[in-house]
Scaffold this active site. Structure first.
Site, PDB file in Angstrom:
ATOM      1  CE  LYS A 133      -3.075   2.720   2.780  1.00 34.89           C
ATOM      2  NZ  LYS A 133      -3.831   2.714   4.091  1.00 34.89           N
ATOM      3  CB  ALA A 175      -9.052   7.131   4.465  1.00 37.84           C
ATOM      4  N   GLY A 176     -11.614   7.149   5.970  1.00 38.90           N
ATOM      5  CA  GLY A 176     -12.645   8.261   6.250  1.00 38.90           C
ATOM      6  C   GLY A 176     -14.056   7.626   6.581  1.00 38.90           C
ATOM      7  CB  SER A 230     -10.271   5.050  12.311  1.00 35.93           C
ATOM      8  OG  SER A 230      -9.201   5.479  11.995  1.00 35.93           O
TER       9      SER A 230
END
Lengths: 67, 259
Positions: free
Chosen positions: B98, B185-186, B208
Site C-alpha cells: 500500500k 479512509a474516512g 478507525s
C-alpha cells in the site's frame, strides 16, 4: 570496540560482532525483523557471517500495527 | 465474479482491515476474525525491544489464510516509500504494497506526485501496488496505466469519520477504471461501506471505524455484512431514480366508482 549506528543511535560493539550478535543484544533474535546495513538488505542466511565494521549504519525493522 | 481479484490473487472477502489503533492485540485479532477479511495492512518501523511481547507478525500468523499488505506510512517521498516497500517485501514475503505518502500530519492528504512516482517504480518491480490517493480520476487513470493493481481513493481524511465526502469523484474513478477501486479512509459506519459497494467499489479498507468502536469485533462483523449487502445489491441491479412518483399500487378507486 568499534562504533556503529543502530536505529539512529551510536553504539559501541565488540570487534568481530556479526549481525546476529547485534540482534541478540537488542532482544530481536527470535523476532521477524528486517536488517539493513548501509542501505543493503541483509537476508537471514547472511546474518551469522556478516561482521560489522566501524561506522556501519544498521537498521533493524519490524512490522507494527497500521492502517 | 463473487471474489475480489487483485492481480492474480483472489479473496472471498471484500473487506480489508487496517490493524492500527486497536486497544490491544487481542481486540485486533478478534476484529480480524469477526470481519472475515483475508487482507490486512501493517506498517514498518524500527524494532523496539518493548514490543517483543507483542510481535505483530507472530500474532497475525495465528490467523489462517491472512495476507499482509504492508504500507509505506512514514515515508515522505517516493524514494523512502520504495525503500520501505523493498524491506517490507523481504519481511512479509507478500507482493502487496500500500503506497501511502502523506507528508503533512495536519491533514494526512496523500502527495499525488510522490505517490505516482513510487507506484510507477514499484509496479515495474512486480509489486502489486495499491496506492492510497486523493479522489482524482486523472491521477487514478495514470496510476492504472503505470501498472498499479488497484487504486484506493480516500472517502475523507484518514481517521476523520467524515464518510464518503468524495462520492461523486469516486464514481468518476470507477467509471474510468478497469482495475479494482477500493475506498480507503474516512468511513465511519457500515452504511457508508455499503454505499461504497453499491456505487461500484470492489472493496473497502476500514481501520478507525472498527478499532475505535466500543465493540470492535461486533463492528467488524457489521462492516462485513454491509459490504456483502452493498455488493449483492449492485449485482442485483439497483432501480433508476425517477423525478416524480411512480405508483406501486393500482390507482383505480374501489368504493362504488369505476375508473
Amino acid at each position: 570496540m568499534i562504533t556503529i549506528t543502530l536505529n539512529g543511535e551510536q553504539r559501541d560493539i565488540h570487534d568481530g560482532s556479526t549481525v546476529d550478535d547485534i540482534l541478540s543484544t537488542i532482544g530481536a533474535e527470535k523476532q521477524r525483523v528486517a536488517v539493513v546495513v548501509n542501505e543493503n538488505i541483509i537476508y537471514p542466511e547472511k546474518r551469522s557471517s556478516l561482521v560489522l565494521r566501524e561506522n556501519d549504519q544498521v537498521e533493524v525493522l519490524s512490522f507494527v500495527e497500521g492502517g | 465474479m463473487n471474489v475480489l481479484q487483485i492481480g492474480a490473487h483472489t479473496f472471498s472477502s471484500r473487506l480489508i482491515l487496517g490493524t492500527g489503533k486497536f486497544g490491544n492485540v487481542q481486540s485486533m485479532l478478534d476484529a480480524i476474525r469477526a470481519s472475515g477479511t483475508e487482507l490486512v495492512t501493517v506498517a514498518l518501523r524500527r524494532f523496539n525491544r518493548e514490543q517483543v511481547e507483542h510481535d505483530l507478525f507472530t500474532a497475525l500468523s495465528t490467523i489462517e489464510g491472512l495476507t499482509l499488505m504492508p504500507n509505506t506510512s512514514g515515508a515522505s517521498n517516493a524514494a523512502e516509500a520504495v525503500k520501505a516497500a523493498h524491506i517490507s517485501r523481504e519481511l512479509s514475503g507478500s507482493p502487496f504494497i500500500k503506497v501511502e505518502i502523506h507528508p503533512n500530519p495536519q491533514h494526512l492528504m496523500p502527495d499525488p506526485i510522490e505517490t505516482y512516482e513510487a507506484s510507477r517504480i514499484l509496479a515495474s518491480e512486480d509489486f502489486l501496488v495499491m496506492p492510497y490517493i486523493p479522489a482524482d480520476p486523472v491521477l487514478a487513470k495514470r496510476l492504472e496505466d503505470a501498472g498499479c493493481a488497484s487504486v484506493m481513493p480516500l472517502g475523507s481524511a484518514i481517521g476523520s469519520g467524515q464518510g464518503l465526502a468524495t462520492a461523486e469523484m469516486i464514481k468518476l474513478i470507477i467509471r474510468e477504471s478497469s482495475i479494482p477501486v477500493i475506498v480507503d479512509a474516512g468511513l465511519r459506519s457500515p452504511s457508508e461501506a455499503c454505499a461504497a459497494m453499491e456505487m461500484g467499489c470492489e472493496a473497502v479498507l476500514v481501520n478507525s471505524a472498527i478499532a475505535a468502536a466500543e465493540n470492535p469485533a461486533q463492528m467488524a462483523a457489521a462492516f462485513a455484512s454491509a459490504v456483502k449487502a452493498g455488493y449483492k445489491a449492485r449485482a442485483a441491479g439497483i432501480m433508476p431514480k425517477s423525478g416524480s412518483a411512480v405508483a406501486t399500487s393500482p390507482l383505480t378507486s374501489f368504493l362504488g366508482k369505476t375508473s
